[in-house]
Scaffold this motif. Structure first.
Motif, short mmCIF file in Angstrom:
data_model
loop_
_atom_site.label_atom_id
_atom_site.label_comp_id
_atom_site.label_asym_id
_atom_site.label_seq_id
_atom_site.Cartn_x
_atom_site.Cartn_y
_atom_site.Cartn_z
N HIS A 161 0.81 -1.21 0.00
CA HIS A 161 0.00 0.00 0.00
C HIS A 161 0.85 1.27 0.00
O HIS A 161 0.33 2.37 0.18
N SER A 162 2.11 1.12 -0.21
CA SER A 162 3.01 2.27 -0.28
C SER A 162 2.73 3.07 -1.54
O SER A 162 2.30 2.53 -2.57
N ARG A 163 3.03 4.36 -1.49
CA ARG A 163 2.87 5.21 -2.68
C ARG A 163 3.87 4.84 -3.76
O ARG A 163 3.73 5.27 -4.92
N LEU A 164 4.87 4.05 -3.40
CA LEU A 164 5.88 3.62 -4.37
C LEU A 164 5.51 2.32 -5.08
O LEU A 164 6.26 1.84 -5.92
N MET A 165 4.35 1.75 -4.74
CA MET A 165 3.95 0.49 -5.37
C MET A 165 3.91 0.56 -6.89
O MET A 165 4.46 -0.32 -7.57
N PRO A 166 3.30 1.59 -7.49
CA PRO A 166 3.29 1.63 -8.96
C PRO A 166 4.69 1.71 -9.57
O PRO A 166 4.96 1.11 -10.61
N GLN A 167 5.58 2.45 -8.91
CA GLN A 167 6.95 2.54 -9.42
C GLN A 167 7.66 1.19 -9.31
O GLN A 167 8.47 0.85 -10.18
N MET A 168 7.34 0.42 -8.27
CA MET A 168 7.91 -0.91 -8.14
C MET A 168 7.46 -1.81 -9.29
O MET A 168 8.26 -2.53 -9.89
N VAL A 169 6.17 -1.74 -9.61
CA VAL A 169 5.65 -2.52 -10.73
C VAL A 169 6.27 -2.08 -12.05
O VAL A 169 6.68 -2.89 -12.87
N MET A 170 6.37 -0.76 -12.23
CA MET A 170 7.00 -0.23 -13.44
C MET A 170 8.44 -0.73 -13.58
O MET A 170 8.86 -1.19 -14.64
N LEU A 171 9.19 -0.66 -12.50
CA LEU A 171 10.59 -1.07 -12.53
C LEU A 171 10.73 -2.55 -12.84
O LEU A 171 11.53 -2.95 -13.70
#
Length: 510
Positions: free
Chosen positions: A89-99
């Motif tokens: 639920h971190s705000r960085l979740m989408p960036q993790m998926v992108m990476l």
């Protein structure tokens, strides 16, 4: 052991085609009659629709494509994204998926560059490229569903996901049989509303898209007909032969033009065939026009608008019509995620968009030669439009002058001649092949662009044109901005024109 794949390999060997091409074409052709079976499913049973799509995707992968390797890679990417979106639920979740998805795709691109590898023989990179668009947009939409509404722009509000879907529903979206191989990519909410019939505004009514579907199918048939009949006569790799070098300059130049146009036919064929399935099933429905007639694929589920592309008079018009799903993805999930509403272009956002587009396409040198040429052509096109448009259009009243038809024709000619030259490396791939072909044409397009830009900007060309304008036009022109700031959520000017799409280079036009 797949039953159909070996037979397709024998046919490919007989006709001299790569086996994976024959398998892919067969799989795509099967999806169209499959669309009629999909229409027979109960309208009020979305779970059956999800199961149907997943089942057809598995069947095509196993029996037609014979591609267990690709199936494993695509499935793992999808499941990993679902787990991350569900648990993090971190705000960085989408960036993790992108990476993770971009890194995974990069490894596939690198592996397939070895023509003897299993990756090259199967070449599921196209399906994985479509999947990356879906998975990253899904992750951002889930994250948007957890954010405050006032933090979102209009697009983000429309596509945010407020409730995590079931795994079956997510896999149905990921592997929808009408687009999982070559696109078009689309948003999860569009798929959800399509399956539960909300998109049609009535639970039991689905307007017929047969006419629009057959139109797309006809365009696909024309494209494959041109590719099969004329493609072998004008192969792009003939540009590397000794006979090509011995021909006259004009013969070499116009051969490259014809070969580049024909090379586009393979994209038109697969994209329009896939689009026809999306129309047939109803996924591409996009509301009604003023007369109450259903609209299909307009600004929503489409990869290309062929006539708009082929008749484009400017880089902007050209790129707005090509690889549309990728344009939307890069705009909404890369560029605008790094640009605050109302702000001008930022270096970080532009660099991130360029990097994402480049990695998404792959690592052949030819891609980057086209990217670099695109930056030059876009810059020149903007300069030329600002300089010459006042000769063809009254800037104060916007009324066309007598020279306007000639201006439009020149715009079309220069746009098409340049794009056909600049994108040749996308087919030739390697640095040596691309450079050799451009050198055989004396780098005429690049040198002409550089010379024209220097004349307009540094040698008084723009002043020469201004002296031929009326005082009123000069005054209006003074107040025109050199470039528009990036809007809050509707378009991205330079970045879109230069960096997006399978042909990211823009062409020269007044």
């Amino acid at each position: 052991m797949p039953a159909l794949a070996p037979l397709l390999d024998q046919a490919a060997e007989a006709f001299g085609f790569p086996p994976y091409i024959i398998r892919l074409v067969t799989a795509l052709l099967i999806t169209y009659p499959t669309g009629f079976l999909f229409l027979r499913l109960p309208a009020d049973q979305p779970c059956l629709k999800h199961l149907f799509s997943v089942g057809i995707a598995l069947l095509l992968h196993i029996e037609v494509l014979g591609d267990w390797l690709g199936l494993v890679h695509l499935s793992l990417a999808a499941l990993s994204t679902y787990v991350l979106a569900y648990t993090v639920h971190s705000r960085l979740m989408p960036q993790m998926v992108m990476l993770l998805t971009m890194l995974h795709l990069s490894l596939t691109h690198i592996a397939r560059m070895d023509e003897t590898s299993d990756y090259a023989k199967a070449d599921f990179s196209g399906a994985q490229m479509v999947l990356v668009i879906k998975l990253t947009s899904f992750a951002f939409n889930v994250h948007d569903g957890r954010r405050k509404e006032q933090e979102l722009n209009a697009y983000q509000k429309q596509y945010r996901i407020m409730k995590m879907p079931s795994l079956l529903e997510f896999m149905g979206y990921t592997f929808f049989f009408g687009g999982f191989l070559v696109g078009p990519a689309f948003e999860y909410n569009d798929y959800k509303q399509f399956c539960n019939m909300e998109i049609f505004r009535e639970k039991v009514f689905r307007p017929s898209g047969m006419r629009a579907s057959l139109s797309c199918l006809g365009q696909s048939a024309v494209a494959i007909g041109l590719l099969v009949t004329l493609g072998p006569v004008f192969p792009i790799h003939y540009c590397l032969s000794e006979e090509y070098y011995q021909a006259s300059f004009l013969a070499r130049f116009f051969y490259l033009q014809i070969a580049s146009v024909l090379a586009r036919m393979k994209y038109y064929f697969v994209w329009k065939l896939s689009e026809s399935v999306c129309i047939l099933t109803g996924l591409a429905f996009n509301g009604y026009d003023a007369q109450g007639n259903p609209r299909w694929c307009v600004d929503r589920v489409s990869n290309v608008r062929i006539m708009d592309y082929e008749l484009a008079q400017s880089p902007r018009a050209l790129m707005d019509s090509w690889n549309i799903g990728t344009n939307v993805w890069l705009r909404n999930y890369v560029y605008l995620r790094l640009t605050k509403p109302g702000e001008k272009d930022t270096f970080v956002a532009t660099l991130a968009t360029f990097t994402s587009s480049a990695i998404w396409h792959g690592f052949y040198a030819g891609y980057y030669l086209t990217f670099a040429s695109g930056a030059l052509t876009t810059t020149l096109a903007r300069t030329m439009r600002r300089t010459f448009r006042a000769l063809a259009v009254n800037l104060e009243t916007q009324q066309p002058r007598a020279i306007k038809p000639a201006y439009d024709l020149a715009g079309w000619f220069l746009t098409q001649m340049t794009i056909n030259h600049v994108v040749a490396p996308f087919q030739l791939l390697t640095l040596s092949a691309s450079w050799s072909t451009w050198r055989a044409n004396y780098f005429v397009v690049h040198l002409s662009m550089i010379a024209l830009y220097l004349w307009l900007v540094y040698a008084g060309g723009a002043r020469w044109v201004r002296r031929r304008l009326t005082p009123a036009d000069v005054e209006v022109r003074k107040n025109l901005p050199a470039s528009k700031p990036a809007p809050s959520g509707d378009a991205v000017e330079a970045t879109q024109e230069t960096l997006m799409g399978t042909h990211p280079a823009s062409a020269v036009t007044p």
